[in-house]
Design a protein around this motif. Structure first.
Motif, PDB file in Angstrom:
ATOM      1  N   LEU A  42       0.796  -1.183  -0.136  1.00 56.90           N
ATOM      2  CA  LEU A  42       0.057   0.085  -0.121  1.00 56.90           C
ATOM      3  C   LEU A  42       0.815   1.345  -0.011  1.00 56.90           C
ATOM      4  CD1 LEU A  42      -2.610  -1.326   2.380  1.00 56.90           C
ATOM      5  CD2 LEU A  42      -2.866  -1.278   0.030  1.00 56.90           C
ATOM      6  N   TYR A  87     -12.950   7.728  -3.317  1.00 58.20           N
ATOM      7  CA  TYR A  87     -12.235   6.712  -2.924  1.00 58.20           C
ATOM      8  C   TYR A  87     -12.981   6.076  -1.731  1.00 58.20           C
ATOM      9  CZ  TYR A  87      -9.366   2.418  -2.804  1.00 58.20           C
ATOM     10  OH  TYR A  87      -8.664   1.206  -2.628  1.00 58.20           O
ATOM     11  N   THR A  88     -13.857   5.083  -1.714  1.00 64.31           N
ATOM     12  CA  THR A  88     -14.532   4.485  -0.568  1.00 64.31           C
ATOM     13  C   THR A  88     -14.464   2.951  -0.333  1.00 64.31           C
ATOM     14  OG1 THR A  88     -16.523   4.343  -1.459  1.00 64.31           O
ATOM     15  CG2 THR A  88     -16.236   6.409  -0.081  1.00 64.31           C
ATOM     16  N   TYR A  92     -13.121   2.828   3.060  1.00 67.11           N
ATOM     17  CA  TYR A  92     -12.139   3.664   3.139  1.00 67.11           C
ATOM     18  C   TYR A  92     -12.722   5.044   3.236  1.00 67.11           C
ATOM     19  CZ  TYR A  92      -7.461   5.867   2.391  1.00 67.11           C
ATOM     20  OH  TYR A  92      -6.473   6.618   2.325  1.00 67.11           O
ATOM     21  N   ASN A  93     -12.104   5.981   4.237  1.00 60.43           N
ATOM     22  CA  ASN A  93     -12.607   7.297   4.435  1.00 60.43           C
ATOM     23  C   ASN A  93     -12.048   7.960   3.361  1.00 60.43           C
ATOM     24  OD1 ASN A  93     -13.476   9.765   5.225  1.00 60.43           O
ATOM     25  ND2 ASN A  93     -12.742   9.768   7.317  1.00 60.43           N
ATOM     26  N   PRO A  94     -12.690   8.807   2.297  1.00 66.76           N
ATOM     27  CA  PRO A  94     -12.012   9.506   1.401  1.00 66.76           C
ATOM     28  C   PRO A  94     -11.737  11.079   1.826  1.00 66.76           C
ATOM     29  CG  PRO A  94     -14.398   9.489   1.038  1.00 66.76           C
ATOM     30  CD  PRO A  94     -14.085   8.534   2.282  1.00 66.76           C
ATOM     31  N   ARG A  96     -10.320  14.172   4.449  1.00 71.54           N
ATOM     32  CA  ARG A  96      -9.316  14.591   5.604  1.00 71.54           C
ATOM     33  C   ARG A  96      -9.857  15.889   5.841  1.00 71.54           C
ATOM     34  NH1 ARG A  96      -9.225   9.819   5.074  1.00 71.54           N
ATOM     35  NH2 ARG A  96      -7.323   8.383   5.017  1.00 71.54           N
ATOM     36  N   PHE A 106      -3.282  10.444   3.093  1.00 69.14           N
ATOM     37  CA  PHE A 106      -4.312   9.459   2.656  1.00 69.14           C
ATOM     38  C   PHE A 106      -3.207   8.116   2.669  1.00 69.14           C
ATOM     39  CE2 PHE A 106      -6.569  12.959   0.708  1.00 69.14           C
ATOM     40  CZ  PHE A 106      -7.631  12.780   1.293  1.00 69.14           C
ATOM     41  N   ASP A 107      -3.314   7.192   3.526  1.00 71.88           N
ATOM     42  CA  ASP A 107      -2.485   6.104   3.569  1.00 71.88           C
ATOM     43  C   ASP A 107      -3.288   5.078   3.057  1.00 71.88           C
ATOM     44  OD1 ASP A 107      -3.819   6.261   6.023  1.00 71.88           O
ATOM     45  OD2 ASP A 107      -1.885   5.872   7.181  1.00 71.88           O
ATOM     46  N   ASP A 108      -2.458   3.816   3.338  1.00 73.80           N
ATOM     47  CA  ASP A 108      -3.271   2.623   2.964  1.00 73.80           C
ATOM     48  C   ASP A 108      -3.956   2.483   1.659  1.00 73.80           C
ATOM     49  OD1 ASP A 108      -2.141   1.650   5.416  1.00 73.80           O
ATOM     50  OD2 ASP A 108      -3.760   2.133   6.558  1.00 73.80           O
ATOM     51  N   LEU A 109      -3.193   3.098   0.664  1.00 73.18           N
ATOM     52  CA  LEU A 109      -3.928   3.065  -0.750  1.00 73.18           C
ATOM     53  C   LEU A 109      -3.195   2.257  -1.615  1.00 73.18           C
ATOM     54  CD1 LEU A 109      -3.890   7.116  -1.468  1.00 73.18           C
ATOM     55  CD2 LEU A 109      -5.851   5.546  -1.109  1.00 73.18           C
ATOM     56  N   TYR A 114      -5.253   8.491  -8.760  1.00 72.82           N
ATOM     57  CA  TYR A 114      -6.081   9.151  -7.892  1.00 72.82           C
ATOM     58  C   TYR A 114      -5.865  10.527  -8.091  1.00 72.82           C
ATOM     59  CZ  TYR A 114      -5.776   4.576  -5.137  1.00 72.82           C
ATOM     60  OH  TYR A 114      -5.882   3.599  -4.630  1.00 72.82           O
TER      61      TYR A 114
END
Length: 175
Positions: A42, A87-88, A92-94, A96, A106-109, A114
């Motif tokens: 990620l 991006y959900t 995932y919380n899109p 911030r 935005f981590d863990d992508l 994007y």
């Protein structure tokens, strides 16, 4: 922690001397995720929304971050070239909100393309845009990374920076 490294250096200076190379670099992700990452590693996109006091589109060292700006990440699930879907995936919380220093991440992508869009506080005017990095954004002032950020597995992109000037009513001076 597992990624702890010394954060100091020793420099011996004589009277009146200066040392300008005591620089430290940090990455959001650990080296195991970014150096020859495995498939499926990620990544992250982010950085800073700042108050561009002089309006030159350049993030100067004395310019503070802009807290409270909303930042949303979008992707193109249907492949039509339009990045208009937040991006959900997988819950995932899109969205911030920039912190007190104007930072966001935005981590863990997963690998993919994007677009990051900023909604600044009311009355702020955009002056700096990552699509016209290091210069006034001019016609590129669109509050987003118009050119999508493409992440390979484990990539970390920390240049999605946006500059804004406050409303004229907040520009104060003392003389």
């Amino acid at each position: 922690g597992p990624f702890a490294t010394p954060h100091s250096t020793t420099v011996n200076l004589s009277a009146g001397a200066e040392h300008m190379t005591a620089d430290f670099g940090y990455n959001w992700a650990p080296p195991t995720s970014t150096n020859n990452p495995p498939p499926g590693a990620l990544g992250a996109i982010g950085d800073r929304v700042w108050i561009d006091v002089d309006g030159d589109g350049v993030q100067d060292t004395n310019e503070a971050g802009l807290p409270g700006a909303t930042v949303t990440i979008y992707y193109d699930p249907d492949g039509d070239g339009i990045f208009n879907t937040p991006y959900t995936v997988g819950g995932y919380n899109p969205t911030r909100t920039t912190d007190a220093n104007g930072n966001y991440i935005f981590d863990d992508l997963p690998a993919g393309a994007y677009v990051v869009k900023v909604t600044p506080p009311a009355g702020y005017t955009q002056t700096g845009d990552p699509d016209n990095f290091g210069a006034p954004c001019g016609t590129a002032c669109d509050n987003q990374t118009t050119t999508p950020v493409v992440l390979a597995p484990g990539d970390v992109f920390l240049n999605a920076d946006f500059g804004y000037q406050p409303p004229a009513s907040q520009n104060n001076s003392i003389g």
